[in-house]
Structure formats: structure tokens, C-alpha cells
Scaffold this motif. Structure first.
Motif, PDB file in Angstrom:
ATOM      1  N   VAL A  13       5.424   0.106 -15.665  1.00 59.60           N
ATOM      2  CA  VAL A  13       4.607   0.081 -14.444  1.00 59.60           C
ATOM      3  C   VAL A  13       5.541   0.397 -13.286  1.00 59.60           C
ATOM      4  O   VAL A  13       6.225  -0.499 -12.780  1.00 59.60           O
ATOM      5  CB  VAL A  13       3.927  -1.289 -14.250  1.00 59.60           C
ATOM      6  N   PRO A  14       5.624   1.642 -12.832  1.00 63.35           N
ATOM      7  CA  PRO A  14       6.656   2.046 -11.867  1.00 63.35           C
ATOM      8  C   PRO A  14       6.677   1.219 -10.593  1.00 63.35           C
ATOM      9  O   PRO A  14       7.732   0.938 -10.042  1.00 63.35           O
ATOM     10  CB  PRO A  14       6.298   3.508 -11.569  1.00 63.35           C
ATOM     11  N   ALA A  15       5.496   0.804 -10.107  1.00 65.68           N
ATOM     12  CA  ALA A  15       5.440   0.108  -8.819  1.00 65.68           C
ATOM     13  C   ALA A  15       5.835  -1.357  -8.916  1.00 65.68           C
ATOM     14  O   ALA A  15       6.179  -1.975  -7.893  1.00 65.68           O
ATOM     15  CB  ALA A  15       4.036   0.225  -8.230  1.00 65.68           C
ATOM     16  N   VAL A  38       3.344   6.234  -5.511  1.00 66.92           N
ATOM     17  CA  VAL A  38       3.090   6.424  -6.939  1.00 66.92           C
ATOM     18  C   VAL A  38       1.972   7.445  -7.139  1.00 66.92           C
ATOM     19  O   VAL A  38       2.062   8.334  -7.995  1.00 66.92           O
ATOM     20  CB  VAL A  38       2.733   5.083  -7.608  1.00 66.92           C
ATOM     21  N   THR A  39       0.917   7.343  -6.330  1.00 67.47           N
ATOM     22  CA  THR A  39      -0.201   8.280  -6.430  1.00 67.47           C
ATOM     23  C   THR A  39       0.239   9.705  -6.120  1.00 67.47           C
ATOM     24  O   THR A  39      -0.225  10.665  -6.742  1.00 67.47           O
ATOM     25  CB  THR A  39      -1.324   7.861  -5.463  1.00 67.47           C
ATOM     26  N   GLN A  40       1.162   9.847  -5.149  1.00 70.32           N
ATOM     27  CA  GLN A  40       1.646  11.170  -4.760  1.00 70.32           C
ATOM     28  C   GLN A  40       2.688  11.735  -5.723  1.00 70.32           C
ATOM     29  O   GLN A  40       3.130  12.872  -5.553  1.00 70.32           O
ATOM     30  CB  GLN A  40       2.247  11.101  -3.351  1.00 70.32           C
ATOM     31  N   GLU A  51       0.827  -1.209   0.000  1.00 72.20           N
ATOM     32  CA  GLU A  51       0.000   0.000   0.000  1.00 72.20           C
ATOM     33  C   GLU A  51       0.862   1.260   0.000  1.00 72.20           C
ATOM     34  O   GLU A  51       0.528   2.259  -0.651  1.00 72.20           O
ATOM     35  CB  GLU A  51      -0.932  -0.012   1.207  1.00 72.20           C
ATOM     36  N   THR A  52       1.996   1.212   0.729  1.00 70.13           N
ATOM     37  CA  THR A  52       2.897   2.369   0.758  1.00 70.13           C
ATOM     38  C   THR A  52       3.442   2.668  -0.630  1.00 70.13           C
ATOM     39  O   THR A  52       3.493   3.839  -1.050  1.00 70.13           O
ATOM     40  CB  THR A  52       4.060   2.108   1.730  1.00 70.13           C
TER      41      THR A  52
END
Length: 474
Positions: free
Chosen positions: A303-305, A228-230, A222-223
Motif C-alpha cells: 500500500v504505497p500511501a 498516488v492517483t497521479q 489528501e495530498t
């Protein structure tokens, strides 16, 4: 290293050798005509060249070789300071070599570089070498305090520690950061410094490492997605995570060692060491290796994550926490029997598992293996459609010890499954789905069976490929 005073030292040396008033002293008097000319940047006989900008042989011939033949106009010695000398071209080094071998009596060459290994040995062997090191934290602190005192500024110790950590032993960077902070006022504390200094990666990395050490796979995943969202760049974040794990590993064997350039580590050290004490050194090494191996993939993935997510799942498998893995549709594997049923035939021409230790997991039937492959294909379709397309070709035959056995009709499919990093990606996803670190083994069917592949099957495969890439079969 950069920013530790190489060019400044070269200028001081040029001033010293040309000082006419120093007598037997080693320091220039700063009052003679030569010292004043150097201090005011009007000494024509001190020639500074940036090899990073002027790399060609024409520059060497015109500005160095021809100029060296002319006697100095003002000073005793004509001094050439060549910065970043390793950036010169091979032809430029060859042209310079003869002059370095037999320099005129009135010429001194000072070569500065941050990458000595790139300078030809023929050049290095004809020079007197002085090695510079990173500035020690206590020396850097004293220098920063002296600058603040001269500027009549008050800088809190916490801010100085942050500057030292951000500089990485580079005095030039430390002074540049301090100069930016001076614009905030006469008294500078952490709140004021945060207005200028970018947020440290440690603010995200330390909580993340604590989750990894605690085996909180869900929290760690989740972190990553929150970052990525931030819009946080995951590559520097991952580098900080690697530095923290490396510091933990090293401090286990060298407890007295400090890490002044790793911001925030000394404050977090006790809590992290306590969390790491629950794991063996082998587990810590595996954690560090997982994030190290994800670093190159971060530069190339769309896909960065994904690389960090795979590293987290890999660590979860090492920690053996099956309760954090998604449940399968079929029942959980039973304990190994003393006399397990006979395994399917040998994997033949396929690549064998890389580990030298073979685990005896409960054997999977062909139906169970097929169900796993269907789930695997569905999951890979979400993250890596090209690999999912490859997974539609083989047939699941069952398992042998700790290996899931697949069967393919063509060598091309075999090479795609077992090469180009696809095998490791598939094995990682298998572990995430089943909670068991299955290895992948692939074998080719005999040629006669392969010939029986019908034209309809080939046409169906061509249609799948066209659909995956948004095209059509004509």
C-alpha cells in the motif's frame, strides 16, 4: 563523488608526465608527438581499465601485471588508469599488491574510486591520495556560462540555478543537462527548460511540508492520495520532504548556511522558517524522524500511501490536535483525578511501554477497551488484514496509566502482537482512532486457563485464518 573530474584529471596527468616539450613547466605543451597522440586517443601506452566491468583476477594478470613488465612503445611512461577500482575482487587486489609495492620504473598507476572505504588498506597505504570534492555552485555557474558563451547560446539565470540544483555538485551531470537544453534553441528560459527537465519533486513537497507544519492533517493525507492517483513515486517525494525538513532544522542553528543543491529552498526559506517557528526543535526532530522511518517501509509495502499516512498521523498526535482525529463512540477522556481508581493487575510477562515517562490517562473500563479493540480491528482490516487477524485473539482488559492492556492465551499471539513492527503499527492506529497516544501492553494468562481453550474455539480460529487467505479447512 562522481562526475567531478577524477578520470579527466588522470588523463591530464598521463599527458603531463609524458610530454616531451614542457621543459620546466608543469603544464603539457599540447604540441609534441606524445601530447598529440594522447589528444587523438592513439597512445598505446595509456591503458584505461574499468574495474566495474573487469573485476576478476584473470583481467589483472593479463592486462596489468603482464603488461606492466613490458616497456612502453611510444611514450616515456606506461600509465594504467583503473576506474572504479573498488569494484575489483579481493583476489584481484591481492594479485595487484605486489606490483604496486615494487612497480617498474617506467610504470605509473592511477586508481580512481568513488568509494574509498571499499579499497583495502594495503592498497591505499601504497598510494598517494588526492581527494576530490563536489564542484562549488559559483564555480559550476562560471563553467556553464562559459560553455553557453562558446556555443553562442543565451541561458537565463533561473535555468542555470535549476541545473546546478539538479546536478548535486556533479559537473558531468550539469554539462549533460545543459547539452540537452541547447537543442531547444539559441535562447533558453524556464518555459523552454521545462520541456526537457522533469518536474521537480519540490512542486509537490513544499506545499506538503507547509501543510505538515501548519498541522493540516486532512490536507496532508489528501495530498498523499492525490500523488498516488497521479502516479507520482512516493519514495523520491519522501526524500525531498526529508531534505526540506533537514534544511529547516539545520538552518535554525546555522542561519547563514545555504542549500544550493536543494532546488527551490532559498525561495521558500522565509515562509517555511516562519511556519516552523511555531514549533519547538523537539517537534521538528519528531517530524523529520517520522518521515525518515517511513522511508524503508516505502520499498516493501503493498500500500504505497500507508507509510506516509502513518507518519502524518504520528505527527498529528505529537502536535496534539485532537479535533483532527476521528471521534470515538464513547465520551472523551476526562482530566486525570488526583487519586485515580486502582488499575488492573500488572502486565506480567508482556513487554512494557518503551517510554521512561508514564502518563496517567483516565482509566478505561473493560467495555471501553473492548469497543476500542473492535474499532481498531475494523480499521486494520482495511489496510493490513494480517494484523487484523492477530487482533481477534486477545481480550481487552482495560488500561494501566498510558497503556492499553490485552490478554492472550498463547505465547505465539503475544509474540505476534509485540514483535515484527506490529506493536508500533497498532499503537499508531490506536492514536488515530482515540486521539490519545495509548501504548500497547500484552500479558499471558496462566497455563491452566490456556488449557481450557476448547477444540471448537481452535476450529473457529482455523476457519478465520483460512478465510483470510482464501482457503478452507479440510
Amino acid at each position: 563523488p562522481r562526475g567531478v573530474g577524477k578520470t579527466t584529471t588522470a588523463r591530464l596527468l598521463a599527458k603531463t608526465v609524458n610530454c616531451t616539450g614542457r621543459g620546466a613547466n608543469t603544464e603539457p605543451d599540447n604540441t609534441c608527438d606524445s601530447c598529440r597522440a594522447l589528444g587523438e586517443n592513439r597512445a598505446l601506452d595509456i591503458i584505461e581499465l574499468d574495474a566495474a566491468t573487469h573485476t576478476g583476477i584473470d583481467m589483472v594478470r593479463e592486462h596489468i601485471i603482464e603488461n606492466a613488465a613490458v616497456r612502453p612503445m611510444q611514450l616515456t611512461y606506461k600509465v594504467f588508469i583503473i576506474d572504479e577500482v573498488h569494484r575489483l575482487s579481493p583476489n584481484s587486489f591481492d594479485a595487484l599488491l605486489k606490483t604496486l609495492e615494487e612497480p617498474p620504473a617506467h610504470v605509473i598507476f592511477i586508481l580512481a574510486t568513488t568509494e574509498l572505504h571499499k579499497v583495502p588498506e594495503t592498497i591505499v597505504s601504497r598510494c598517494q591520495r588526492f581527494t576530490f570534492h563536489h564542484i562549488a555552485p559559483d564555480v559550476m555557474r562560471a563553467r556553464l556560462e562559459d560553455i553557453a558563451k562558446q556555443e553562442k547560446k543565451t541561458v537565463e539565470n533561473a535555468v542555470l540555478e535549476t541545473i546546478i540544483a539538479r546536478s548535486g555538485g556533479c559537473m558531468r551531470d550539469a554539462e549533460s543537462i545543459l547539452d540537452q537544453l541547447f537543442s531547444l534553441g539559441d535562447s533558453i528560459g524556464p518555459d523552454e527548460a521545462n520541456l526537457v527537465l522533469p518536474q521537480s519533486q519540490g512542486a509537490h513537497a513544499y506545499p506538503f511540508v507547509r501543510m505538515v507544519l501548519a498541522g493540516d492533517t486532512q490536507g496532508a493525507l489528501e495530498t498523499i492520495n492525490q500523488l498516488v492517483t497521479q502516479g507520482v513515486s512516493l519514495e523520491p517525494f519522501n526524500r525531498t520532504v526529508i531534505e526540506i525538513l533537514r534544511a529547516l532544522l539545520v538552518s535554525h542553528f546555522a542561519p547563514a548556511m545555504t542549500f544550493p543543491y536543494l532546488e527551490g529552498f532559498e525561495q521558500e526559506r522565509a515562509a517555511l522558517t516562519e511556519a516552523a517557528a511555531t514549533h519547538t526543535m523537539e517537534v521538528l526532530q519528531e517530524m523529520l524522524t517520522a518521515f525518515l522511518e517511513s522511508l524503508p517501509a516505502l520499498k516493501n509495502t503493498s500500500v504505497p500511501a500507508l507509510p506516509l499516512e502513518l507518519a502524518i498521523v504520528r505527527i498529528a498526535a505529537v502536535l496534539k490536535k485532537p479535533e483532527q482525529m476521528p471521534a470515538l463512540a464513547y465520551s472523551a477522556p476526562r482530566a486525570p483525578e488526583k487519586n485515580p481508581p486502582s488499575a488492573p493487575p500488572d502486565a506480567g510477562t508482556g513487554s512494557e511501554p518503551t517510554s521512561t515517562e508514564t502518563q496517567n490517562y483516565p482509566p478505561l473500563s473493560r467495555e471501553q477497551a473492548t469497543e476500542i479493540m473492535n474499532q481498531l480491528t475494523a480499521e486494520m482490516q482495511k489496510t493490513n488484514p494480517s494484523v487484523a487477524l492477530i487482533l481477534r485473539n486477545p481480550s481487552a482488559m482495560g488500561s494501566v496509566n498510558d497503556a492499553l492492556v490485552l490478554e492472550v492465551a498463547f505465547p505465539l499471539y503475544h509474540d505476534q502482537l509485540m514483535g515484527n513492527g506490529n506493536r508500533r503499527l497498532i499503537e499508531t492506529q490506536l492514536c488515530a482512532i482515540t486521539g490519545t497516544p495509548w501504548k500497547l501492553t500484552c500479558r499471558l494468562v496462566d497455563k491452566e486457563t490456556a488449557k481450557e481453550t476448547s477444540a471448537a474455539e481452535i476450529g473457529s480460529l482455523a476457519g478465520e485464518i483460512a478465510a483470510a487467505f482464501g482457503g478452507e479447512v479440510s
